[in-house]
Scaffold this motif. Sequence first.
Motif, PDB file in Angstrom:
ATOM      1  N   UNK A  74      -7.208   8.303   2.836  1.00 47.10           N
ATOM      2  CA  UNK A  74      -7.434   8.130   1.293  1.00 47.10           C
ATOM      3  C   UNK A  74      -8.978   7.833   1.319  1.00 47.10           C
ATOM      4  N   UNK A  75      -9.675   7.037   2.271  1.00 47.68           N
ATOM      5  CA  UNK A  75     -10.860   6.382   2.117  1.00 47.68           C
ATOM      6  C   UNK A  75     -11.822   7.635   2.274  1.00 47.68           C
ATOM      7  N   UNK A  76     -11.591   8.641   3.271  1.00 48.96           N
ATOM      8  CA  UNK A  76     -12.336   9.995   3.558  1.00 48.96           C
ATOM      9  C   UNK A  76     -12.189  10.916   2.265  1.00 48.96           C
ATOM     10  N   UNK A  77     -11.026  10.759   1.629  1.00 44.63           N
ATOM     11  CA  UNK A  77     -10.778  11.464   0.373  1.00 44.63           C
ATOM     12  C   UNK A  77     -11.626  11.152  -0.723  1.00 44.63           C
TER      13      UNK A  77
ATOM     14  N   UNK B  30       0.850  -1.224   0.061  1.00 45.15           N
ATOM     15  CA  UNK B  30       0.065   0.104  -0.059  1.00 45.15           C
ATOM     16  C   UNK B  30       1.001   1.269  -0.026  1.00 45.15           C
ATOM     17  N   UNK B  31       1.899   1.175   0.733  1.00 49.75           N
ATOM     18  CA  UNK B  31       2.906   2.483   0.748  1.00 49.75           C
ATOM     19  C   UNK B  31       3.515   2.521  -0.558  1.00 49.75           C
ATOM     20  N   UNK B  32       3.775   1.510  -1.317  1.00 49.41           N
ATOM     21  CA  UNK B  32       4.277   1.609  -2.956  1.00 49.41           C
ATOM     22  C   UNK B  32       3.262   2.186  -3.719  1.00 49.41           C
ATOM     23  N   UNK B  33       1.814   1.941  -3.216  1.00 45.98           N
ATOM     24  CA  UNK B  33       0.713   2.261  -4.104  1.00 45.98           C
ATOM     25  C   UNK B  33       0.566   4.044  -3.900  1.00 45.98           C
ATOM     26  N   UNK B  34       0.527   4.336  -2.608  1.00 44.84           N
ATOM     27  CA  UNK B  34       0.327   5.668  -2.352  1.00 44.84           C
ATOM     28  C   UNK B  34       1.857   6.629  -2.923  1.00 44.84           C
ATOM     29  N   UNK B  35       3.054   5.959  -2.821  1.00 46.87           N
ATOM     30  CA  UNK B  35       4.174   6.801  -3.205  1.00 46.87           C
ATOM     31  C   UNK B  35       4.024   6.975  -4.717  1.00 46.87           C
TER      32      UNK B  35
ATOM     33  N   UNK C 199      -1.981   2.466   7.748  1.00 50.71           N
ATOM     34  CA  UNK C 199      -3.415   2.457   8.432  1.00 50.71           C
ATOM     35  C   UNK C 199      -3.818   3.878   8.283  1.00 50.71           C
ATOM     36  N   UNK C 200      -3.131   4.686   8.860  1.00 50.53           N
ATOM     37  CA  UNK C 200      -3.339   6.280   8.691  1.00 50.53           C
ATOM     38  C   UNK C 200      -3.601   6.826   7.208  1.00 50.53           C
ATOM     39  N   UNK C 201      -2.454   6.661   6.458  1.00 50.52           N
ATOM     40  CA  UNK C 201      -2.937   6.766   4.864  1.00 50.52           C
ATOM     41  C   UNK C 201      -4.194   6.230   4.429  1.00 50.52           C
ATOM     42  N   UNK C 202      -4.697   5.028   4.712  1.00 46.86           N
ATOM     43  CA  UNK C 202      -5.639   4.514   4.215  1.00 46.86           C
ATOM     44  C   UNK C 202      -6.949   4.951   4.714  1.00 46.86           C
ATOM     45  N   UNK C 203      -6.907   5.399   5.996  1.00 45.99           N
ATOM     46  CA  UNK C 203      -8.084   6.265   6.498  1.00 45.99           C
ATOM     47  C   UNK C 203      -8.292   7.648   5.778  1.00 45.99           C
TER      48      UNK C 203
END
Length: 299
Positions: free
Chosen positions: A164-167, A16-21, A158-162
């Motif tokens: 991203x979900x809100x966004x 997931x971190x690769x995906x975000x990056x 987890x923080x980034x997933x939250x």
Amino acid sequence: MLTEIDMPHIDVPHLFLFFILYSFLGWLCEEIYCCSLQRKFVYRGMLFGPICPIYGFGGLIILYALYPWRTTFVRLFIASMILTSVLEYFTSWLLEKLFHAKWWDYSKIPFNLNGRVCLLNSTLFGMGGLALEHILHPLAEKLIFMEELDPYVNYIATALAVVLTVDVLATVKKLVDFSAAMEKLKSYGEQIKERYQDEDWLNTHSFNNMMKSLREKVKSDSNKFSKKFLENMESIAKRDKNAERWLRKFPSMTSAEYGEIFEHLRISVKEWGEEQKKLLEEEKKELKAKKENFLSKKK
């Protein structure tokens, strides 16, 4: 025969971190590219945050689907072109089906396919695939798999997933609101055309001029034009900041259903911008006059 796959095991948080990056880096590259072409800052991407998920998905597809060809150049380049173009085409088609608008349109660019993909972008994606495998990903691996970061990976993911979900949820709401507003304008516009298609005020190219003419018509002929009708038109004339936001983000956006509405909105945005520019110039002149008057009195 394929070489043995020696890629380290990737768990979900690291993946997931690769995906975000790569979503962020893709957004950044697109931002630089589009701003350099338009010579002004334009906030790209559908989400509110600085991220374009399509680049994240594209990056992961290249890394994993084309991993056996990671050390090649020609095959990796061509395959990256094809896979990312398929992804872009599918994304464009899906968004149009969901929200009745083609969010980017390459129809004016040579060698395009239904305006959804074009050879220029596909070539850039192919080059991006080479850069990703041979330059960027080795650096990203060192960053994401660094020992100092390892105890916090799950928390960060987890923080980034939250976030991203809100966004994503907020963006979907804005998209639904945009689609509903366009449908309402389309329906009301069709009613107006059917009733007033021969009227001069309706056929003017400028939306602001149309509203000025309509206000005069209401004053002179209250029987034909009710106050309720004028109120409805005034509500339509109000700036729809949500619609303007999408048109600024995707200036080439087209729609078979809302084409005329998009054109009116673009004209309205342009006219509003010109009015604001005039007001700003007038304010500058007033400030200059006041300053000169103050200095003359001081002397």
